[in-house]
Design a protein around this motif. Sequence first.
Motif, PDB file in Angstrom:
ATOM      1  N   GLU A 159     -20.855 -36.234  -6.475  1.00 41.81           N
ATOM      2  CA  GLU A 159     -19.508 -35.906  -6.948  1.00 41.81           C
ATOM      3  C   GLU A 159     -19.322 -34.396  -7.012  1.00 41.81           C
ATOM      4  N   ARG A 174      -9.131 -32.176  -8.692  1.00 39.75           N
ATOM      5  CA  ARG A 174      -9.367 -33.161  -7.636  1.00 39.75           C
ATOM      6  C   ARG A 174     -10.856 -33.415  -7.538  1.00 39.75           C
ATOM      7  N   SER A 234     -14.100 -35.339  -5.779  1.00 41.34           N
ATOM      8  CA  SER A 234     -14.546 -35.906  -4.510  1.00 41.34           C
ATOM      9  C   SER A 234     -15.905 -36.548  -4.715  1.00 41.34           C
ATOM     10  N   CYS A 235     -16.183 -37.555  -3.923  1.00 40.60           N
ATOM     11  CA  CYS A 235     -17.494 -38.211  -3.972  1.00 40.60           C
ATOM     12  C   CYS A 235     -17.852 -38.625  -2.561  1.00 40.60           C
ATOM     13  N   ARG A 261      -9.223 -42.598  -0.011  1.00 37.86           N
ATOM     14  CA  ARG A 261     -10.541 -42.664   0.624  1.00 37.86           C
ATOM     15  C   ARG A 261     -10.440 -42.285   2.084  1.00 37.86           C
ATOM     16  N   THR A 265     -16.085 -41.053   1.916  1.00 35.72           N
ATOM     17  CA  THR A 265     -15.690 -40.204   0.804  1.00 35.72           C
ATOM     18  C   THR A 265     -14.511 -40.823   0.056  1.00 35.72           C
ATOM     19  N   TYR A 315     -11.669 -39.838  -3.149  1.00 34.44           N
ATOM     20  CA  TYR A 315     -11.071 -38.730  -3.893  1.00 34.44           C
ATOM     21  C   TYR A 315     -10.316 -39.271  -5.102  1.00 34.44           C
TER      22      TYR A 315
END
Length: 119
Positions: A6, A19, A21-22, A71, A77, A79
């Motif tokens: 993350e 924001r 993200s992963c 996504r 990923t 978001y």
Amino acid sequence: QVQLVESGGGLAQPGGSLRLSCVASGTIFNIEAMGWYRQAPGKERELVATISRLSSTNYADSVKGRFTISRDNAKNTVYLQMNSLKPEDTAVYYCNFKRLALSPRYDYWGQGIQVTVSS
């Protein structure tokens, strides 16, 4: 071995935006559902938002209209755009990738990232 990483957390003022993200590292096959969960101090982990492979979304009532999950399947990923942040959004946020209906089955979690909303 798959790891979820993350990024994007930190400190924001009330009314501000962040924001998250992963991204998944390693080989991962056809992620069914991606999601974000959070855990505030002294509270249980709760669902924030989920998104299916076909981009059907689900949100907790507390974040509807303020948060948006999206996504990118090609990049593995997910978001979470967080707008109009409130102090009660302060928590550790965890991303989750799962595939439970078909083999190979898996349920991966990120290590968590802190989001603090304070003036």
